[in-house]
Scaffold this active site. Structure first.
Site, PDB file in Angstrom:
ATOM      1  N   ASP A   1       0.859  -1.188   0.000  1.00  0.00           N
ATOM      2  CA  ASP A   1       0.000   0.000   0.000  1.00  0.00           C
ATOM      3  C   ASP A   1       0.897   1.240   0.000  1.00  0.00           C
ATOM      4  O   ASP A   1       1.888   1.292   0.736  1.00  0.00           O
ATOM      5  CB  ASP A   1      -0.866  -0.051   1.272  1.00  0.00           C
ATOM      6  CG  ASP A   1      -1.837   1.106   1.378  1.00  0.00           C
ATOM      7  OD1 ASP A   1      -3.048   0.870   1.215  1.00  0.00           O
ATOM      8  OD2 ASP A   1      -1.376   2.250   1.630  1.00  0.00           O
ATOM      9  N   ILE A   2       0.560   2.211  -0.840  1.00  0.00           N
ATOM     10  CA  ILE A   2       1.385   3.423  -0.906  1.00  0.00           C
ATOM     11  C   ILE A   2       1.186   4.224   0.386  1.00  0.00           C
ATOM     12  O   ILE A   2       0.054   4.408   0.845  1.00  0.00           O
ATOM     13  CB  ILE A   2       1.028   4.278  -2.134  1.00  0.00           C
ATOM     14  CG1 ILE A   2       1.119   3.434  -3.411  1.00  0.00           C
ATOM     15  CG2 ILE A   2       1.938   5.497  -2.231  1.00  0.00           C
ATOM     16  CD1 ILE A   2       0.821   4.176  -4.694  1.00  0.00           C
TER      17      ILE A   2
ATOM     18  N   GLU B   1      -5.017   2.393  -3.731  1.00  0.00           N
ATOM     19  CA  GLU B   1      -3.551   2.538  -3.841  1.00  0.00           C
ATOM     20  C   GLU B   1      -2.890   1.328  -3.191  1.00  0.00           C
ATOM     21  O   GLU B   1      -1.845   1.415  -2.575  1.00  0.00           O
ATOM     22  CB  GLU B   1      -3.044   3.854  -3.203  1.00  0.00           C
ATOM     23  CG  GLU B   1      -3.958   4.484  -2.179  1.00  0.00           C
ATOM     24  CD  GLU B   1      -3.921   3.770  -0.824  1.00  0.00           C
ATOM     25  OE1 GLU B   1      -4.778   2.859  -0.663  1.00  0.00           O
ATOM     26  OE2 GLU B   1      -3.089   4.111   0.040  1.00  0.00           O
TER      27      GLU B   1
HETATM   28  P1  GH3 Z   1      -1.511   5.272   4.571  1.00  0.00           P
HETATM   29  O1  GH3 Z   1      -0.033   5.458   4.613  1.00  0.00           O
HETATM   30  O2  GH3 Z   1      -2.075   5.023   5.922  1.00  0.00           O
HETATM   31  O3  GH3 Z   1      -1.904   4.217   3.601  1.00  0.00           O
HETATM   32  O4  GH3 Z   1      -2.096   6.664   4.091  1.00  0.00           O
HETATM   33  P2  GH3 Z   1      -2.864   6.972   2.745  1.00  0.00           P
HETATM   34  O5  GH3 Z   1      -3.010   8.434   2.625  1.00  0.00           O
HETATM   35  O6  GH3 Z   1      -2.178   6.301   1.617  1.00  0.00           O
HETATM   36  O7  GH3 Z   1      -4.239   6.227   2.971  1.00  0.00           O
HETATM   37  P3  GH3 Z   1      -5.723   6.708   2.865  1.00  0.00           P
HETATM   38  O8  GH3 Z   1      -6.527   5.442   2.891  1.00  0.00           O
HETATM   39  O9  GH3 Z   1      -6.032   7.751   3.889  1.00  0.00           O
HETATM   40  O10 GH3 Z   1      -5.838   7.380   1.443  1.00  0.00           O
HETATM   41  C1  GH3 Z   1      -5.755   6.655   0.271  1.00  0.00           C
HETATM   42  C2  GH3 Z   1      -5.856   7.650  -0.862  1.00  0.00           C
HETATM   43  O11 GH3 Z   1      -5.731   6.995  -2.153  1.00  0.00           O
HETATM   44  C3  GH3 Z   1      -7.189   8.361  -0.894  1.00  0.00           C
HETATM   45  C4  GH3 Z   1      -7.681   8.180  -2.303  1.00  0.00           C
HETATM   46  O12 GH3 Z   1      -8.196   9.382  -2.816  1.00  0.00           O
HETATM   47  C5  GH3 Z   1      -6.467   7.754  -3.051  1.00  0.00           C
HETATM   48  N1  GH3 Z   1      -6.821   6.979  -4.222  1.00  0.00           N
HETATM   49  C6  GH3 Z   1      -7.479   5.795  -4.271  1.00  0.00           C
HETATM   50  N2  GH3 Z   1      -7.639   5.423  -5.554  1.00  0.00           N
HETATM   51  C7  GH3 Z   1      -7.070   6.378  -6.331  1.00  0.00           C
HETATM   52  C8  GH3 Z   1      -6.933   6.555  -7.746  1.00  0.00           C
HETATM   53  O13 GH3 Z   1      -7.368   5.746  -8.563  1.00  0.00           O
HETATM   54  N3  GH3 Z   1      -6.270   7.659  -8.192  1.00  0.00           N
HETATM   55  C9  GH3 Z   1      -5.769   8.579  -7.305  1.00  0.00           C
HETATM   56  N4  GH3 Z   1      -5.135   9.627  -7.797  1.00  0.00           N
HETATM   57  N5  GH3 Z   1      -5.923   8.437  -5.985  1.00  0.00           N
HETATM   58  C10 GH3 Z   1      -6.557   7.369  -5.488  1.00  0.00           C
HETATM   59 MG    MG Z   2      -1.991   4.207   1.577  1.00  0.00          MG
HETATM   60 MG    MG Z   3      -4.932   1.954   1.356  1.00  0.00          MG
END
Ligand code: GH3
Ligand code: MG
Ligand code: MG
Length: 387
Positions: free
Chosen positions: A264-265, A307
């Site tokens: 996970d990013i 992500e």
């Molecule tokens: P953590 O280190 O705890 O994983 O923090 P995080 O910010 O990576 O985790 P969080 O779950 O708070 O946020 C995940 C983010 O990924 C929020 C969402 O908008 C973004 N995201 C999910 N799918 C996509 C996508 O297809 N494109 C983009 N640009 N962002 C995405």
């Molecule tokens: Mg993340």
């Molecule tokens: Mg995540």
């Protein structure tokens, strides 16, 4: 109706029903063999990306000679002509041609294998020159005939026009979408005649085969789209879940190893908030690409969630899987993503699990990788944990 007509209809029916390109091609050669019994037959196909005509199947020829032979589509070989004109060539004039010499062709014909996709040059160019010899013809191209109106300079010869037209978007080398390949039929050994009727009939059959090949490509592409994530091109979650079930079952049955990496990013929300969602998308594709390249073709790499990515490592134990996860982690941590003039640094956290010999459930595999990922996040991110 003669029995050969029935054979052709039956065999063409089979070809049309088949969606496997290799089978279609094999059946095509078999059909030609049964109905016409030429001394030698060879099938060449256009490889669009490589811009070559690629030898694939042969009967009567030395298979080692045909298979893998590549003729650049820009070459002036007579073998390319049917693909440019869409017209078969029957005993073409044999000016010095290295490929004709190599294949020792003497009494032969070239049959284009085309599909219906080709658009006429006058339609493509929205040309109103109704008195042009190419007007109203599907395959004839302006540079192939004297007296065409689209190139400046009036009445140029075909050679002069070819020179002028080489930058035109519909010129031969740029316009091969409708061509699948070419079939060589040859009776040089026995000297038996190849009649015009044979060539005409074969051209009609080859056209149907061209369409069958095109249908098969569409079908394969559609299937592929259904199992892939549209942003990253990795497998999608649905496909991953199905494969996970199958692979756990297989590993248990054959006593093979199986490992799972979930990653996970880190703080990805911040990337979106700072640079915008489209840049976030590019980062996702970049990570997906690195992950895909780090794993073997046989492994199943997928976009598991927004992500989050998951990879199933076939016949791989925990230690090696941790090493692989560590390799991906360090590549991403050490090489920033370049966007315009800025470096965007991202890191990933990883959870790794392996199918224990006494484990029977795929849920266990997932929950242990999930828990390990959670622990990697809790310990400060940018690390690999196993569970
Ligand atoms: P953590 O280190 O705890 O994983 O923090 P995080 O910010 O990576 O985790 P969080 O779950 O708070 O946020 C995940 C983010 O990924 C929020 C969402 O908008 C973004 N995201 C999910 N799918 C996509 C996508 O297809 N494109 C983009 N640009 N962002 C995405
Ligand atoms: Mg993340
Ligand atoms: Mg995540």
């Amino acid at each position: 109706m003669e029995s050969s007509d029935i054979t052709i209809i039956e065999m063409l029916g089979c070809i049309y029903e088949d969606l496997d390109i290799d089978m279609i091609e094999e059946r095509f050669v078999e059909l030609v063999n049964q109905v016409f019994a030429f001394d030698r037959v060879a099938l060449f196909f256009v490889k669009h990306k490589k811009e070559v005509l690629h030898g694939k199947l042969a009967k009567g020829f030395d298979p080692g000679l045909i298979q893998g032979m590549e003729i650049p589509i820009h070459s002036k070989s007579v073998l390319m002509s049917p693909l440019i004109t869409g017209i078969p060539m029957h005993n073409p004039l044999k000016n010095k041609d290295p490929y004709v010499d190599l294949l020792q062709l003497d009494n032969f014909a070239l049959i284009p294998i085309v599909n219906k996709k080709r658009t006429s040059c006058w339609k493509l160019k929205n040309c109103g020159a109704t008195d042009c010899p190419a007007y109203g013809k599907k395959w004839l191209r302006c540079w192939l005939v004297a007296g065409t109106k689209c190139s400046p300079g009036g009445e140029l010869t075909v050679e002069e026009k070819t020179e002028q037209c080489s930058n035109c978007p519909i010129f031969a080398a740029h316009d091969f979408q409708a061509t699948e390949g070419v079939m060589i039929i040859d009776n040089s050994l026995s000297g038996k005649p190849i009649t015009d009727d044979m060539v005409t009939l074969l051209s009609i059959i080859a056209h149907s085969v061209g369409n069958a090949i095109n249908n098969s490509k569409h079908y394969t592409r559609t299937l592929d789209l259904a199992i892939r994530d549209s942003l990253t091109g990795l497998h999608n979650r649905r496909y991953f879940d199905e494969r996970l079930l199958d692979e756990v079952e297989r590993a248990r049955r054959y006593g093979e190893r199986l490992s799972l990496i979930i990653c996970d990013i880190d703080h990805f929300k911040k990337v979106n908030d700072t640079y915008g969602h489209p840049v976030g998308d590019s980062v996702l594709c970049w990570v997906a690409n690195i992950l895909g390249n780090a794993l073997r073709k046989s492994d199943v790499v997928s976009r598991y969630g927004g992500e989050e990515f998951a990879a199933l490592l076939i016949d791989t134990d925990m230690d090696l899987s941790i090493q692989i996860a560590e390799k991906v982690r360090s590549i991403i941590a050490e090489h920033p993503f370049r966007h315009v003039n800025r470096d965007i640094r991202v890191t990933l956290s990883f959870g790794v699990s392996s199918l224990a010999s006494d484990s029977v459930s795929f849920e266990g595999l997932i929950s242990r990788a999930d828990m390990a990922l959670y622990s990697a996040k809790a310990q400060g991110r940018n690390r690999v944990s196993s569970g």
